[in-house]
Design an enzyme around this catalytic site. Structure first.
Site, short mmCIF file in Angstrom:
data_model
loop_
_atom_site.label_atom_id
_atom_site.label_comp_id
_atom_site.label_asym_id
_atom_site.label_seq_id
_atom_site.Cartn_x
_atom_site.Cartn_y
_atom_site.Cartn_z
N CYS A 46 -2.04 -11.76 -0.59
CA CYS A 46 -2.72 -10.54 -0.16
C CYS A 46 -4.04 -10.89 0.50
O CYS A 46 -4.55 -10.15 1.33
CB CYS A 46 -2.94 -9.63 -1.36
N THR A 60 0.82 -1.21 0.00
CA THR A 60 0.00 0.00 0.00
C THR A 60 0.86 1.26 0.00
O THR A 60 0.59 2.20 -0.76
CB THR A 60 -0.93 -0.03 1.24
N GLU A 78 -3.58 -2.78 -6.94
CA GLU A 78 -4.12 -3.71 -5.94
C GLU A 78 -3.05 -3.89 -4.89
O GLU A 78 -1.91 -4.22 -5.21
CB GLU A 78 -4.50 -5.04 -6.58
N GLU A 114 -0.54 -5.39 8.36
CA GLU A 114 -0.28 -6.49 7.44
C GLU A 114 1.14 -6.99 7.67
O GLU A 114 2.10 -6.24 7.50
CB GLU A 114 -0.43 -6.05 5.97
N VAL A 165 3.85 1.83 -1.06
CA VAL A 165 4.51 2.06 -2.35
C VAL A 165 3.50 2.66 -3.34
O VAL A 165 3.78 3.63 -4.05
CB VAL A 165 5.11 0.75 -2.91
P1 NAD Z 1 6.31 -4.53 -2.70
O1 NAD Z 1 5.44 -3.33 -2.57
O2 NAD Z 1 7.51 -4.63 -1.86
O3 NAD Z 1 6.83 -4.66 -4.20
C1 NAD Z 1 5.94 -4.65 -5.30
C2 NAD Z 1 6.66 -4.08 -6.50
O4 NAD Z 1 6.89 -2.69 -6.26
C3 NAD Z 1 8.01 -4.71 -6.74
O5 NAD Z 1 8.22 -4.83 -8.14
C4 NAD Z 1 8.96 -3.72 -6.13
O6 NAD Z 1 10.24 -3.76 -6.68
C5 NAD Z 1 8.27 -2.41 -6.43
N1 NAD Z 1 8.66 -1.33 -5.54
C6 NAD Z 1 9.11 -1.40 -4.27
N2 NAD Z 1 9.35 -0.17 -3.79
C7 NAD Z 1 9.04 0.69 -4.76
C8 NAD Z 1 9.07 2.10 -4.87
N3 NAD Z 1 9.47 2.86 -3.86
N4 NAD Z 1 8.65 2.65 -6.03
C9 NAD Z 1 8.23 1.90 -7.05
N5 NAD Z 1 8.18 0.54 -7.01
C10 NAD Z 1 8.58 -0.05 -5.88
O7 NAD Z 1 5.35 -5.79 -2.53
P2 NAD Z 1 5.74 -7.33 -2.51
O8 NAD Z 1 6.44 -7.65 -1.24
O9 NAD Z 1 6.36 -7.75 -3.79
O10 NAD Z 1 4.27 -7.96 -2.49
C11 NAD Z 1 3.54 -8.04 -1.32
C12 NAD Z 1 2.50 -6.95 -1.24
O11 NAD Z 1 1.66 -7.01 -2.39
C13 NAD Z 1 1.58 -7.14 -0.05
O12 NAD Z 1 1.29 -5.90 0.52
C14 NAD Z 1 0.34 -7.76 -0.69
O13 NAD Z 1 -0.84 -7.57 0.07
C15 NAD Z 1 0.31 -7.06 -2.00
N6 NAD Z 1 -0.45 -7.83 -2.98
C16 NAD Z 1 -1.72 -7.41 -3.27
C17 NAD Z 1 -2.49 -8.12 -4.17
C18 NAD Z 1 -3.90 -7.69 -4.49
O14 NAD Z 1 -4.46 -8.18 -5.45
N7 NAD Z 1 -4.48 -6.79 -3.71
C19 NAD Z 1 -1.96 -9.26 -4.78
C20 NAD Z 1 -0.66 -9.65 -4.47
C21 NAD Z 1 0.09 -8.93 -3.57
#
Ligand code: NAD
Length: 541
Positions: free
Chosen positions: A327, A267, A293, A425, A269
């Site tokens: 998620c 969220t 999402e 979370e 990010v």
């Molecule tokens: P994350 O936010 O760490 O990373 C997601 C993506 O964003 C990665 O490609 C990462 O490199 C990039 N990122 C990280 N920091 C960034 C920044 N400052 N600017 C731009 N991009 C950036 O998430 P994660 O650990 O890969 O995934 C887990 C999260 O995703 C959990 O919060 C989960 O709830 C969520 N999620 C949501 C859904 C949904 O459908 N609602 C589905 C899957 C995962």
């Protein structure tokens, strides 16, 4: 050019294979696992027709054996991102004008390649790189991805078929243009299917894409890239870059041609990205589409009429499959006092029976969490719960990162319904339970609704229809995917369109036509057959 109104094959969900002992699919995935475990892959940037190796690389390791290196990937510099954007815009000239049935054929072919020749490899890559057990890999990287591709092709034709009324004097038409510019796809580590779907859904609608996968999903991303190439996605349509997320994102958002973001991840990010888009708004040619999402704090609430075994299985599967790194994973539960002794007894017994280790051993239900950052964060919440007077760990609570990032499935019971792990979370195999007084059903529903900022998934267990009705009404805005007598995970494309509101995202429902619509900019064409030639209306006399 189109000379026929073509029908696409009816989308059907890909059956989940069992991987039972001695099954051919088990032998195939084990062979792929062994080969990939013992090989070294080298993943370049994919920009236009080029594979770019920057020699600034990072290792790809397995979370369940973090010293074991299975390959490396190359990190982009700013100039590569600019080059990816330029290549995307160049590719757009042909891609945006390609007849839709050609695009459909490419992605239907991709689905069949995954269902057949790539199935064992994409599952094995997801087992090694993301530490999914075979069942979790199969339902994600094979079945869900195949379903996304097949259903989205069908949804695309439904959208194109949605046309306005006309009469004998005027013919009205709507064409669903791709966005004017390029789409930026940022994907998370936890679903191979999401990683592929975010760029593919936009590309399917005629858009060109810059895709930045998660650093923790590069191993299976490579298979996705291979599949897209073999299926015939032209060079430059989906450009793949790895590296510093901030630099990549800032470079992309600085482009005047940035036309939309397809994001899944956490969220904070997403909120930061939204703010940056807002700050840049005067620079863009069009208002960018913002689809994201994000996180969840997904709940299970049991009514006193609920079946104990069903509730407990909802918790064990909902909270601990893929180590709680969905998620949608259940991470807070509300159990009535009358059921608690029986639920507690079965929960402890079930969790103690779960085997933990490498996904290579098919007997393991639990494997490792994704990386050290996640491991350390989870360990710190567990340590805190051990100290806090209003929390008690009733099963689990141990962790060990000497070989892999292993956290035992852990159940915290709290007397404080606003305890930190009821609200935050954690994204790991930890669930917190609050035991409520049976008479306080409606107050507890209120608590469920107001305890976290998220609204992604949630489940009610009850045998009492009135109680189900009350919960469905009171929790209307608490979850975008609401489950009755089932765990809150495992949404299936075409069956349960997925997404949440509040801090959980824009709720554009992946796996439905609603999402695809975001990647189109409709143009209305009105054609008048007999055109007026005098400005005077009859009322003027
Ligand atoms: P994350 O936010 O760490 O990373 C997601 C993506 O964003 C990665 O490609 C990462 O490199 C990039 N990122 C990280 N920091 C960034 C920044 N400052 N600017 C731009 N991009 C950036 O998430 P994660 O650990 O890969 O995934 C887990 C999260 O995703 C959990 O919060 C989960 O709830 C969520 N999620 C949501 C859904 C949904 O459908 N609602 C589905 C899957 C995962």
């Amino acid at each position: 050019m189109l000379k026929g109104f073509f029908h696409v094959p009816k989308a059907v969900n890909e059956p989940v294979k069992s991987y039972a002992p001695n099954s051919p699919e088990k032998a195939a995935v084990q062979a792929a696992y062994t080969t990939m475990w013992n090989a070294q892959i080298d993943v370049p940037l994919y920009i236009g027709s080029e594979e770019i190796r920057t020699e600034n690389t990072r290792n790809i390791t397995a979370p369940h054996d973090h010293k074991h290196v299975v390959g490396k990937y190359h990190l982009a510099e700013k100039q590569h991102i600019e080059k990816a954007i330029a290549n995307a815009l160049e590719a757009r000239k042909a891609w945006a004008n390609m007849a839709w049935e050609q695009r459909a054929a490419i992605f239907l072919k991709a689905a069949e390649l995954i269902a057949g020749p790539y199935r064992a490899r994409i599952n094995a890559a997801t087992m090694i790189g993301q530490s999914k057990n075979i069942h979790q890999a199969e339902i994600d990287s094979s079945c869900e991805l195949i379903d996304f591709l097949r259903y989205n092709v069908e949804f695309m034709t439904q959208i194109y078929n949605d046309q306005p009324k006309s009469d004998s004097s005027v013919w009205n038409r709507v064409e669903y243009r791709p966005l004017e510019g390029f789409v930026y796809a940022i994907t998370p580590f936890n679903f191979t299917a999401i990683a592929a779907n975010l760029p593919a859904s936009a590309a399917m609608m005629g858009n060109v894409v810059v895709w930045k996968p998660s650093d923790s999903q590069v191993f299976s991303a490579k298979i996705i890239i291979d599949v897209f190439k073999e299926a015939g996605v032209p060079d430059g349509v989906i450009n793949v870059v790895f590296g510093d997320a901030l630099m990549i994102t800032d470079t992309v958002l600085a482009s005047r041609d940035f036309a939309g973001i397809h994001f899944t991840g956490s969220t904070h990010v997403f909120k930061d990205i939204w703010a940056k888009i807002g700050a840049n708004i005067h620079n863009y040619k069009t208002y960018p589409r913002i689809v994201g999402e994000t996180g969840g704090k997904d709940f299970i609430i049991a009514h006193p009429s609920a079946n104990v075994k069903q509730v407990t299985t909802g918790i064990t599967r909902g909270a601990f499959e893929f180590q709680g790194q969905k998620c949608s994973a259940a991470s807070r539960a509300y159990i009535p006092q009358s059921l608690w002794p029986a639920v507690k007894e079965q929960l402890i017994a079930d969790v103690k029976s779960m085997k933990m280790g490498s996904p290579e051993d098919f007997g393991n239900f639990i494997t490792a969490v994704i990386h050290e950052g996640s491991f350390d964060k989870l360990a710190s919440y567990i340590d805190q719960a051990k100290k806090d007077a209003d929390a008690e760990i009733i099963v689990g609570g141990n962790y060990d990162k000497s070989v892999g990032y292993f956290i035992e499935p852990t159940v915290i019971v709290t007397t404080n319904p606003k305890y930190t792990t009821m609200e935050t979370e954690l994204f790991g195999p930890v669930i917190t339970i609050y035991v409520y007084e049976d008479a306080k059903w409606e107050e507890t529903l209120e608590l469920v609704d107001t305890t976290s900022e998220y609204a992604l998934t949630g489940a009610v267990f009850s045998q009492d229809r009135y109680a189900i009705e009350v919960a469905t009404t009171k929790l209307q805005n608490a979850a975008g995917n609401f489950y009755i007598n089932d765990k809150p995970t495992g949404a299936v494309v075409g069956m349960q369109p997925f997404g949440g509101a509040r801090a959980s995202g824009t709720n554009d429902k992946a796996g439905s036509a609603l999402n695809l619509l975001r990647w189109a900019s409709p143009r209305t064409i009105k054609e008048t057959f007999v055109t007026p030639e005098d400005y005077r209306y009859p009322f003027l006399g």
